[in-house]
Design a protein around this motif. Sequence first.
Motif, PDB file in Angstrom:
ATOM      1  N   TYR A  26      43.526   8.890  26.200  1.00 47.36           N
ATOM      2  CA  TYR A  26      43.498   9.475  27.740  1.00 47.36           C
ATOM      3  C   TYR A  26      45.452   9.255  28.097  1.00 47.36           C
ATOM      4  N   GLN A  27      46.417   9.929  28.193  1.00 47.32           N
ATOM      5  CA  GLN A  27      47.756   9.491  28.439  1.00 47.32           C
ATOM      6  C   GLN A  27      47.379   9.896  30.129  1.00 47.32           C
ATOM      7  N   THR A  28      48.912   8.407  30.458  1.00 49.10           N
ATOM      8  CA  THR A  28      49.754   8.963  31.993  1.00 49.10           C
ATOM      9  C   THR A  28      51.208   9.603  31.155  1.00 49.10           C
ATOM     10  N   THR A  29      51.378  10.640  32.420  1.00 47.50           N
ATOM     11  CA  THR A  29      52.524  10.789  32.743  1.00 47.50           C
ATOM     12  C   THR A  29      53.669   9.721  32.264  1.00 47.50           C
ATOM     13  N   LYS A  30      54.615  10.194  31.694  1.00 49.75           N
ATOM     14  CA  LYS A  30      55.650   9.488  30.863  1.00 49.75           C
ATOM     15  C   LYS A  30      56.651   8.509  32.347  1.00 49.75           C
ATOM     16  N   GLU A  32      60.069   5.719  32.930  1.00 44.90           N
ATOM     17  CA  GLU A  32      61.232   4.771  32.034  1.00 44.90           C
ATOM     18  C   GLU A  32      60.072   4.338  31.357  1.00 44.90           C
ATOM     19  N   GLY A  33      60.293   5.747  30.356  1.00 39.13           N
ATOM     20  CA  GLY A  33      60.796   6.249  29.275  1.00 39.13           C
ATOM     21  C   GLY A  33      59.258   5.566  28.568  1.00 39.13           C
ATOM     22  N   TYR A  34      57.819   5.593  29.053  1.00 34.47           N
ATOM     23  CA  TYR A  34      56.796   4.367  28.629  1.00 34.47           C
ATOM     24  C   TYR A  34      55.889   5.859  29.073  1.00 34.47           C
ATOM     25  N   TYR A  35      54.571   6.346  28.124  1.00 35.33           N
ATOM     26  CA  TYR A  35      53.276   6.365  28.386  1.00 35.33           C
ATOM     27  C   TYR A  35      52.809   5.173  28.179  1.00 35.33           C
ATOM     28  N   HIS A  36      52.039   5.296  29.158  1.00 41.27           N
ATOM     29  CA  HIS A  36      50.237   4.848  28.902  1.00 41.27           C
ATOM     30  C   HIS A  36      48.721   5.146  28.463  1.00 41.27           C
ATOM     31  N   TYR A  37      47.791   4.606  27.256  1.00 41.52           N
ATOM     32  CA  TYR A  37      47.246   4.822  26.563  1.00 41.52           C
ATOM     33  C   TYR A  37      46.158   4.438  26.889  1.00 41.52           C
ATOM     34  N   VAL A  38      44.863   5.005  27.007  1.00 40.12           N
ATOM     35  CA  VAL A  38      43.626   4.190  26.762  1.00 40.12           C
ATOM     36  C   VAL A  38      43.233   4.986  25.371  1.00 40.12           C
ATOM     37  N   ARG A  39      42.598   4.377  24.934  1.00 42.80           N
ATOM     38  CA  ARG A  39      41.524   5.534  23.580  1.00 42.80           C
ATOM     39  C   ARG A  39      40.089   4.381  23.720  1.00 42.80           C
ATOM     40  N   PHE A  40      38.542   5.216  23.409  1.00 42.76           N
ATOM     41  CA  PHE A  40      37.686   5.177  23.468  1.00 42.76           C
ATOM     42  C   PHE A  40      36.468   5.883  22.655  1.00 42.76           C
ATOM     43  N   TYR A  41      35.920   4.341  21.985  1.00 45.37           N
ATOM     44  CA  TYR A  41      35.361   4.571  20.890  1.00 45.37           C
ATOM     45  C   TYR A  41      33.487   4.714  21.153  1.00 45.37           C
ATOM     46  N   ASP A  43      31.133   3.083  20.617  1.00 44.52           N
ATOM     47  CA  ASP A  43      30.460   1.810  20.180  1.00 44.52           C
ATOM     48  C   ASP A  43      30.535   0.932  21.144  1.00 44.52           C
ATOM     49  N   SER A  44      31.079   1.484  22.265  1.00 46.52           N
ATOM     50  CA  SER A  44      32.261   0.734  23.231  1.00 46.52           C
ATOM     51  C   SER A  44      33.774   0.167  24.026  1.00 46.52           C
ATOM     52  N   VAL A  45      34.293  -0.120  22.136  1.00 51.96           N
ATOM     53  CA  VAL A  45      35.627  -0.431  22.289  1.00 51.96           C
ATOM     54  C   VAL A  45      36.522   0.772  22.384  1.00 51.96           C
ATOM     55  N   VAL A  46      37.395  -0.339  23.727  1.00 51.51           N
ATOM     56  CA  VAL A  46      38.638   0.492  24.394  1.00 51.51           C
ATOM     57  C   VAL A  46      39.639  -0.071  23.815  1.00 51.51           C
ATOM     58  N   LEU A  47      40.985   0.305  23.991  1.00 56.34           N
ATOM     59  CA  LEU A  47      41.733   0.654  23.607  1.00 56.34           C
ATOM     60  C   LEU A  47      43.115   0.275  24.641  1.00 56.34           C
ATOM     61  N   THR A  48      44.377  -0.376  24.438  1.00 58.44           N
ATOM     62  CA  THR A  48      45.224   0.125  25.724  1.00 58.44           C
ATOM     63  C   THR A  48      46.358  -0.412  24.668  1.00 58.44           C
ATOM     64  N   VAL A  49      47.716   0.768  25.199  1.00 52.26           N
ATOM     65  CA  VAL A  49      49.442   0.343  25.005  1.00 52.26           C
ATOM     66  C   VAL A  49      49.227   0.705  25.744  1.00 52.26           C
ATOM     67  N   SER A  50      50.934   0.551  25.613  1.00 48.06           N
ATOM     68  CA  SER A  50      52.395   1.600  26.234  1.00 48.06           C
ATOM     69  C   SER A  50      52.921   1.764  24.946  1.00 48.06           C
ATOM     70  N   SER A  51      53.613   2.845  24.950  1.00 52.39           N
ATOM     71  CA  SER A  51      54.477   3.288  23.893  1.00 52.39           C
ATOM     72  C   SER A  51      55.320   4.522  24.096  1.00 52.39           C
ATOM     73  N   SER A  52      56.783   4.565  23.686  1.00 52.04           N
ATOM     74  CA  SER A  52      57.517   5.756  23.980  1.00 52.04           C
ATOM     75  C   SER A  52      57.159   7.056  23.125  1.00 52.04           C
TER      76      SER A  52
END
Length: 126
Positions: A26-30, A32-41, A43-52
């Motif tokens: 799942y991705q936001t719009t860009k 200040e040069g970055y997207y925010h991302y969320v990834r789901f699994y 088994d209920s694990v979730v990851l978050t990161v900001s990346s260009s």
Amino acid sequence: MNKYILLFLLALVTLSCRTIRDNGVYQTTKKEGYYHYVRFYKDSVVLTVSSSGEPHHLKKWFNKEKEDISKGTFTIKNDSIFFKSSSENGIVVYKGRIKRNKMKLYSKSKINGHTSTREYHFERFK
């Protein structure tokens, strides 16, 4: 009999609209040069990161086996989702509403007190 089939199909459509997808991010719009991302699994694990980077750039390294990434576990109740994402820097708390390909999340950082509300759309890994 047709009435029961219609009710069954309606229930399937309703449930699928609330399902978290796990074959991409799942991705936001860009901003200040970055997207925010969320990834789901599953088994209920979730990851978050900001990346260009774009989603296809993340595919190789944005996974739950990576040790130095912000992660947690999520819970879903009806169309609401809740999770905390922890990293070596601290914890960010998320809550929001989900639809199959979209999600709106409110977040509050326990690290610096920053709050935000972001809309995400699903991008399938290719």
